[in-house]
Write an enzyme that holds these catalytic residues in place. Structure first.
Site, PDB file in Angstrom:
ATOM      1  N   HIS A 130      41.754 -21.015 -23.547  1.00  0.00           N
ATOM      2  CA  HIS A 130      42.610 -19.851 -23.255  1.00  0.00           C
ATOM      3  C   HIS A 130      43.300 -19.274 -24.488  1.00  0.00           C
ATOM      4  O   HIS A 130      43.770 -18.130 -24.436  1.00  0.00           O
ATOM      5  CB  HIS A 130      43.708 -20.212 -22.246  1.00  0.00           C
ATOM      6  CG  HIS A 130      43.207 -20.663 -20.914  1.00  0.00           C
ATOM      7  ND1 HIS A 130      42.355 -19.897 -20.152  1.00  0.00           N
ATOM      8  CD2 HIS A 130      43.436 -21.800 -20.199  1.00  0.00           C
ATOM      9  CE1 HIS A 130      42.082 -20.553 -19.025  1.00  0.00           C
ATOM     10  NE2 HIS A 130      42.726 -21.710 -19.034  1.00  0.00           N
ATOM     11  N   ASP A 167      34.881 -25.523 -16.539  1.00  0.00           N
ATOM     12  CA  ASP A 167      36.296 -25.723 -16.191  1.00  0.00           C
ATOM     13  C   ASP A 167      36.616 -24.764 -15.030  1.00  0.00           C
ATOM     14  O   ASP A 167      36.045 -23.686 -14.926  1.00  0.00           O
ATOM     15  CB  ASP A 167      37.139 -25.370 -17.431  1.00  0.00           C
ATOM     16  CG  ASP A 167      38.620 -25.667 -17.305  1.00  0.00           C
ATOM     17  OD1 ASP A 167      39.101 -26.569 -18.004  1.00  0.00           O
ATOM     18  OD2 ASP A 167      39.318 -24.971 -16.522  1.00  0.00           O
ATOM     19  N   ASP A 255      38.842 -30.157 -14.070  1.00  0.00           N
ATOM     20  CA  ASP A 255      39.697 -29.603 -13.010  1.00  0.00           C
ATOM     21  C   ASP A 255      38.886 -28.853 -11.963  1.00  0.00           C
ATOM     22  O   ASP A 255      39.441 -28.330 -11.003  1.00  0.00           O
ATOM     23  CB  ASP A 255      40.816 -28.725 -13.587  1.00  0.00           C
ATOM     24  CG  ASP A 255      40.315 -27.690 -14.574  1.00  0.00           C
ATOM     25  OD1 ASP A 255      39.090 -27.543 -14.731  1.00  0.00           O
ATOM     26  OD2 ASP A 255      41.166 -27.032 -15.207  1.00  0.00           O
ATOM     27  N   TYR A 299      43.314 -32.547 -14.423  1.00  0.00           N
ATOM     28  CA  TYR A 299      44.689 -33.041 -14.341  1.00  0.00           C
ATOM     29  C   TYR A 299      44.847 -34.210 -13.388  1.00  0.00           C
ATOM     30  O   TYR A 299      45.907 -34.815 -13.328  1.00  0.00           O
ATOM     31  CB  TYR A 299      45.611 -31.833 -14.050  1.00  0.00           C
ATOM     32  CG  TYR A 299      45.330 -30.777 -15.095  1.00  0.00           C
ATOM     33  CD1 TYR A 299      45.736 -30.995 -16.412  1.00  0.00           C
ATOM     34  CD2 TYR A 299      44.522 -29.671 -14.824  1.00  0.00           C
ATOM     35  CE1 TYR A 299      45.382 -30.114 -17.425  1.00  0.00           C
ATOM     36  CE2 TYR A 299      44.168 -28.778 -15.826  1.00  0.00           C
ATOM     37  CZ  TYR A 299      44.604 -29.003 -17.126  1.00  0.00           C
ATOM     38  OH  TYR A 299      44.235 -28.159 -18.127  1.00  0.00           O
TER      39      TYR A 299
HETATM   40  C1  TV1 Z   1      55.449 -26.904 -17.550  1.00  0.00           C
HETATM   41  C2  TV1 Z   1      55.783 -27.938 -16.675  1.00  0.00           C
HETATM   42  C3  TV1 Z   1      54.385 -26.052 -17.284  1.00  0.00           C
HETATM   43  C4  TV1 Z   1      55.051 -28.103 -15.503  1.00  0.00           C
HETATM   44  C5  TV1 Z   1      52.546 -25.391 -15.798  1.00  0.00           C
HETATM   45  C6  TV1 Z   1      49.656 -24.926 -13.419  1.00  0.00           C
HETATM   46  C7  TV1 Z   1      53.639 -26.220 -16.106  1.00  0.00           C
HETATM   47  C8  TV1 Z   1      51.826 -25.607 -14.638  1.00  0.00           C
HETATM   48  C9  TV1 Z   1      53.993 -27.246 -15.197  1.00  0.00           C
HETATM   49  C10 TV1 Z   1      50.665 -24.763 -14.363  1.00  0.00           C
HETATM   50  C11 TV1 Z   1      52.231 -26.643 -13.770  1.00  0.00           C
HETATM   51  C12 TV1 Z   1      49.207 -23.178 -14.592  1.00  0.00           C
HETATM   52  C13 TV1 Z   1      49.827 -20.103 -14.403  1.00  0.00           C
HETATM   53  C14 TV1 Z   1      52.182 -19.164 -14.314  1.00  0.00           C
HETATM   54  C15 TV1 Z   1      50.746 -17.705 -14.402  1.00  0.00           C
HETATM   55  C16 TV1 Z   1      50.823 -19.088 -14.879  1.00  0.00           C
HETATM   56  C17 TV1 Z   1      42.877 -26.808 -20.779  1.00  0.00           C
HETATM   57  C18 TV1 Z   1      52.976 -16.897 -13.585  1.00  0.00           C
HETATM   58  C19 TV1 Z   1      51.953 -27.885 -11.766  1.00  0.00           C
HETATM   59  C20 TV1 Z   1      42.175 -25.689 -20.105  1.00  0.00           C
HETATM   60  C21 TV1 Z   1      46.015 -23.618 -17.606  1.00  0.00           C
HETATM   61  C22 TV1 Z   1      46.632 -23.247 -16.282  1.00  0.00           C
HETATM   62  C23 TV1 Z   1      44.726 -24.381 -17.457  1.00  0.00           C
HETATM   63  C24 TV1 Z   1      47.783 -22.332 -16.454  1.00  0.00           C
HETATM   64  C25 TV1 Z   1      44.177 -24.874 -18.767  1.00  0.00           C
HETATM   65  C26 TV1 Z   1      48.473 -21.993 -15.139  1.00  0.00           C
HETATM   66  C27 TV1 Z   1      42.711 -25.264 -18.718  1.00  0.00           C
HETATM   67  N1  TV1 Z   1      48.788 -23.903 -13.592  1.00  0.00           N
HETATM   68  N2  TV1 Z   1      53.265 -27.429 -14.065  1.00  0.00           N
HETATM   69  N3  TV1 Z   1      50.345 -23.666 -15.081  1.00  0.00           N
HETATM   70  N4  TV1 Z   1      52.192 -17.716 -14.360  1.00  0.00           N
HETATM   71  N5  TV1 Z   1      49.405 -20.932 -15.376  1.00  0.00           N
HETATM   72  O1  TV1 Z   1      49.435 -20.169 -13.267  1.00  0.00           O
HETATM   73  O2  TV1 Z   1      41.885 -24.191 -18.332  1.00  0.00           O
HETATM   74  O3  TV1 Z   1      42.494 -26.290 -17.790  1.00  0.00           O
HETATM   75  O4  TV1 Z   1      51.527 -26.848 -12.619  1.00  0.00           O
HETATM   76 ZN    ZN Z   2      41.182 -25.556 -16.435  1.00  0.00          ZN
END
Ligand code: TV1
Ligand code: ZN
Length: 331
Positions: A130, A167, A255, A299
């Protein structure tokens, strides 16, 4: 070293294990250990070549990233305070060193395959798909996948490189950076962006400008299982065979397996093993055998341990076949 079962490189160690976020963040620093433990449990740690990650140089980072952003990460790395994006990617002390080792680790993997010391290579904490040139996003600080593409072009004069991504999240950082580049083959299976971060990767997004019509985005409905994976995967194979890449990068985020806490795809680890095994067959058929796997997301610790050891297992098996006389004679 000439033992064909021994031509798979694993890039691992403390330098990349430190990449992760504390305090209830899904991307914790325990993911590396969860994978290594499973590899040991399956008796596979002794069957792979091992290397630790080197740090990427500033020049390498700037092949993909803006200098001002690289500076920002370095500054935030000292105090460890604040976020590097809108809330998914907190800074931590040493984030610059950790993130540049992830990039350098992926380059270590790519280098070994290009040098012929390994035929395949895997790095568990790589695949930070990302990150954009000017900013962090979705747990990703520096985009090792994107830097690896530039590395192969600059250091090895390769032109056509394939990036394959299973992914659950769309690989937007890679996609948009190479959107108008017809020589970066891009195939991405992911959960439909209407339901999941980052919201991109519609099937209609096939590339831009001279690359229009050349990229493959395959969004899947939440709940999609291995059957849907296999249907989509057949299209990836067709796409790669037609495109004839000189190198294959696989982002094999775990994931996309059932039971992940932040996504809704329901593959089993057999999907990941299948992807890895088939990419080896395709790379061998193309005459070079070059495949590098990057762990990506995932995760649920049990899922990532199973999926990634399955990928390494597929790499090892493909090597064993490659080395067996019967197999070669049977072709
Ligand atoms: C801090 C602490 C940050 C707890 C983020 C889940 C956290 C997430 C957290 C989380 C979480 C996302 C969004 C929010 C859009 C954003 C490595 C409005 C329990 C490659 C990235 C996912 C995936 C980002 C990365 C996503 C990868 N999901 N707890 N954040 N906003 N962000 O939805 O592709 O796997 O979840
Ligand atoms: Zn992912």
């Amino acid at each position: 070293m000439n033992d064909p079962t021994c031509r798979v490189l694993l890039v691992s160690g403390d330098e990349i294990a430190r990449y992760g976020f504390g305090d209830g963040h899904p991307f914790g620093t325990d993911r590396h250990e969860a994978f290594m433990r499973e590899l040991h449990k399956r008796g596979m740690d002794g069957r792979v070549l091992r290397a630790s990650a080197r740090p990427a140089t500033r020049e390498e980072l700037e092949w993909f990233h803006l200098a001002a952003y690289v500076d920002l990460v370095r500054e935030r790395s000292v105090t460890g305070h604040g976020y590097l994006d809108a809330g998914d990617t907190p800074a931590f002390r040493g984030v610059y060193e950790a993130a540049s080792h992830v990039v350098g680790g992926t380059l270590t993997a790519v280098e070994a395959v290009m040098a012929g010391t390994a035929r395949r290579a895997f790095i568990p904490i790589g695949g930070l798909h990302h990150a954009a040139p000017e900013r962090a996003a979705g747990f990703c600080v520096f985009n090792d996948c994107g830097v690896a593409v530039h590395y192969l072009r600059r250091k090895h004069q390769l032109k056509r490189i394939a990036y394959v991504d299973i992914d659950a999240h769309h690989g937007d950082g890679v996609f948009y950076a190479f959107e108008d580049d017809p020589d970066l083959l891009f195939a991405d299976l992911h959960e439909d962006g209407r339901y999941l971060y980052p919201g991109t990767g519609r099937a209609e997004e096939t590339g831009a400008g001279p690359a229009r019509g050349t990229k493959l985005n395959i969004p899947l409905a939440p709940g999609a299982e291995d059957d849907e994976f296999h249907l989509a995967w057949a299209r990836v194979e067709e796409y790669l065979l037609a495109g004839k890449p000189e190198f294959i990068l696989l982002q094999c985020g775990a994931d996309s397996l059932a039971g992940d806490p932040i996504t809704h795809l329901r593959f089993t680890e057999a999907a990941h093993a299948h992807a890895a095994a088939r990419l080896c067959v395709i790379a061998d058929e193309l005459g070079h055998g070059r495949v590098v796997g990057m762990g990506g997301g995932g995760y649920n610790r049990q899922n990532l341990a199973r999926a990634w050891t399955g990928v390494v297992g597929a790499f090892l098996d493909s090597q064993a076949q490659q080395g067996s006389v019967g197999e070669i004679a049977a072709r």
